[in-house]
Write a protein that holds these residues in place. Structure first.
Motif, PDB file in Angstrom:
ATOM      1  N   UNK A 295      51.286  39.835  54.726  1.00  0.00           N
ATOM      2  CA  UNK A 295      52.569  39.154  54.715  1.00  0.00           C
ATOM      3  C   UNK A 295      52.671  38.433  53.391  1.00  0.00           C
ATOM      4  N   UNK A 296      53.522  38.927  52.527  1.00  0.00           N
ATOM      5  CA  UNK A 296      53.683  38.374  51.193  1.00  0.00           C
ATOM      6  C   UNK A 296      54.997  37.611  51.109  1.00  0.00           C
ATOM      7  N   UNK A 297      54.933  36.439  50.528  1.00  0.00           N
ATOM      8  CA  UNK A 297      56.105  35.582  50.412  1.00  0.00           C
ATOM      9  C   UNK A 297      56.412  35.289  48.962  1.00  0.00           C
ATOM     10  N   UNK A 298      57.684  35.304  48.664  1.00  0.00           N
ATOM     11  CA  UNK A 298      58.131  34.858  47.354  1.00  0.00           C
ATOM     12  C   UNK A 298      58.234  33.343  47.342  1.00  0.00           C
ATOM     13  N   UNK A 299      58.159  32.774  46.176  1.00  0.00           N
ATOM     14  CA  UNK A 299      58.277  31.342  46.050  1.00  0.00           C
ATOM     15  C   UNK A 299      56.968  30.676  45.697  1.00  0.00           C
ATOM     16  N   UNK A 300      57.018  29.371  45.646  1.00  0.00           N
ATOM     17  CA  UNK A 300      55.872  28.587  45.193  1.00  0.00           C
ATOM     18  C   UNK A 300      55.385  27.587  46.227  1.00  0.00           C
ATOM     19  N   UNK A 301      55.812  27.755  47.467  1.00  0.00           N
ATOM     20  CA  UNK A 301      55.458  26.814  48.521  1.00  0.00           C
ATOM     21  C   UNK A 301      54.687  27.462  49.663  1.00  0.00           C
ATOM     22  N   UNK A 302      54.077  28.602  49.414  1.00  0.00           N
ATOM     23  CA  UNK A 302      53.371  29.310  50.469  1.00  0.00           C
ATOM     24  C   UNK A 302      52.322  28.438  51.140  1.00  0.00           C
ATOM     25  N   UNK A 303      51.591  27.685  50.349  1.00  0.00           N
ATOM     26  CA  UNK A 303      50.531  26.853  50.888  1.00  0.00           C
ATOM     27  C   UNK A 303      50.999  25.698  51.734  1.00  0.00           C
ATOM     28  N   UNK A 304      52.280  25.442  51.770  1.00  0.00           N
ATOM     29  CA  UNK A 304      52.833  24.360  52.570  1.00  0.00           C
ATOM     30  C   UNK A 304      53.070  24.750  54.018  1.00  0.00           C
ATOM     31  N   UNK A 305      52.909  26.011  54.347  1.00  0.00           N
ATOM     32  CA  UNK A 305      53.284  26.522  55.660  1.00  0.00           C
ATOM     33  C   UNK A 305      52.072  26.804  56.537  1.00  0.00           C
ATOM     34  N   UNK A 306      52.184  26.401  57.783  1.00  0.00           N
ATOM     35  CA  UNK A 306      51.355  26.990  58.820  1.00  0.00           C
ATOM     36  C   UNK A 306      51.942  28.356  59.149  1.00  0.00           C
ATOM     37  N   UNK A 307      51.086  29.323  59.391  1.00  0.00           N
ATOM     38  CA  UNK A 307      51.577  30.679  59.553  1.00  0.00           C
ATOM     39  C   UNK A 307      50.919  31.364  60.735  1.00  0.00           C
ATOM     40  N   UNK A 308      51.575  32.421  61.189  1.00  0.00           N
ATOM     41  CA  UNK A 308      51.053  33.169  62.313  1.00  0.00           C
ATOM     42  C   UNK A 308      51.554  34.591  62.336  1.00  0.00           C
ATOM     43  N   UNK A 309      50.951  35.353  63.226  1.00  0.00           N
ATOM     44  CA  UNK A 309      51.360  36.719  63.498  1.00  0.00           C
ATOM     45  C   UNK A 309      51.802  36.837  64.945  1.00  0.00           C
ATOM     46  N   UNK A 310      52.909  37.515  65.144  1.00  0.00           N
ATOM     47  CA  UNK A 310      53.430  37.806  66.466  1.00  0.00           C
ATOM     48  C   UNK A 310      53.703  39.292  66.577  1.00  0.00           C
TER      49      UNK A 310
ATOM     50  N   UNK B 146      49.946  33.964  47.663  1.00  0.00           N
ATOM     51  CA  UNK B 146      51.079  33.834  48.581  1.00  0.00           C
ATOM     52  C   UNK B 146      51.068  34.928  49.645  1.00  0.00           C
ATOM     53  N   UNK B 147      49.902  35.169  50.208  1.00  0.00           N
ATOM     54  CA  UNK B 147      49.744  36.273  51.139  1.00  0.00           C
ATOM     55  C   UNK B 147      48.894  35.864  52.330  1.00  0.00           C
ATOM     56  N   UNK B 148      49.315  36.295  53.508  1.00  0.00           N
ATOM     57  CA  UNK B 148      48.556  36.141  54.735  1.00  0.00           C
ATOM     58  C   UNK B 148      48.181  37.525  55.237  1.00  0.00           C
ATOM     59  N   UNK B 149      47.029  37.612  55.892  1.00  0.00           N
ATOM     60  CA  UNK B 149      46.514  38.896  56.340  1.00  0.00           C
ATOM     61  C   UNK B 149      46.172  38.861  57.823  1.00  0.00           C
ATOM     62  N   UNK B 150      46.226  40.033  58.416  1.00  0.00           N
ATOM     63  CA  UNK B 150      45.703  40.227  59.754  1.00  0.00           C
ATOM     64  C   UNK B 150      44.867  41.496  59.735  1.00  0.00           C
ATOM     65  N   UNK B 151      43.557  41.325  59.771  1.00  0.00           N
ATOM     66  CA  UNK B 151      42.654  42.459  59.841  1.00  0.00           C
ATOM     67  C   UNK B 151      42.469  42.842  61.296  1.00  0.00           C
ATOM     68  N   UNK B 152      42.792  44.070  61.619  1.00  0.00           N
ATOM     69  CA  UNK B 152      42.757  44.552  62.981  1.00  0.00           C
ATOM     70  C   UNK B 152      41.696  45.642  63.089  1.00  0.00           C
ATOM     71  N   UNK B 153      40.653  45.360  63.841  1.00  0.00           N
ATOM     72  CA  UNK B 153      39.580  46.312  64.068  1.00  0.00           C
ATOM     73  C   UNK B 153      39.608  46.809  65.504  1.00  0.00           C
ATOM     74  N   UNK B 154      38.990  47.954  65.715  1.00  0.00           N
ATOM     75  CA  UNK B 154      38.885  48.535  67.051  1.00  0.00           C
ATOM     76  C   UNK B 154      40.239  48.565  67.741  1.00  0.00           C
ATOM     77  N   UNK B 155      41.202  49.135  67.073  1.00  0.00           N
ATOM     78  CA  UNK B 155      42.559  49.163  67.603  1.00  0.00           C
ATOM     79  C   UNK B 155      42.654  50.019  68.853  1.00  0.00           C
TER      80      UNK B 155
END
Length: 127
Positions: free
Chosen positions: A22-37, A77-86
């Motif tokens: 999940x890549x975000x534009x801007x300069x405030x990425x570190x200000x956010x709590x983030x999640x995957x749904x 400015x990127x969040x990841x979700x590594x998914x194993x054993x799908x």
């Protein structure tokens, strides 16, 4: 406010792995709590994982604990979700979400707590 773009989805066989980004534009990425749904057609959006603004705290749905790993690289400015054993039941659209303000770990699973959403990336697990 800022755009968030998910990528990394695709078709994988059961037992395989994918890494969503999940890549975000801007300069405030570190200000956010983030999640995957995730959201299966006909159902409400469902919590998968969450991560604090600095990456020090993580949270997982019971169904993915031990198989999925959430992480973030604020410098990129990127969040990841590594998914194993799908598994086939992991098939659906996955969305990244961000919340600007502080969020207790007791509420990270609630989709309504998040302010911004990406467009989603499709994950298909099939033989």
């Amino acid at each position: 406010q800022v755009q968030r773009v998910e990528s990394g989805g695709g078709l994988v066989q059961p037992g395989g792995s994918l890494r969503l980004s999940c890549a975000a534009s801007g300069r405030t990425f570190g200000s956010y709590n983030m999640g995957w749904f995730r959201q299966v057609p006909g159902k409400e959006r469902e919590f998968v994982a969450a991560i604090s603004w600095g990456g020090g705290r993580t949270y997982y749905a019971d169904s993915v604990k031990g198989r999925f790993t959430i992480s973030r690289d604020n410098a990129k400015n990127t969040m990841y979700l590594k998914m194993n054993n799908l598994k086939p039941e992991n098939t659906t659209v996955y969305y990244c979400a961000a919340r600007l303000y502080a969020l207790s770990g007791s509420y990270v699973h609630q989709s309504r707590q998040y302010d911004y959403w990406g467009q989603g990336t499709q994950v298909t697990v099939s033989s």
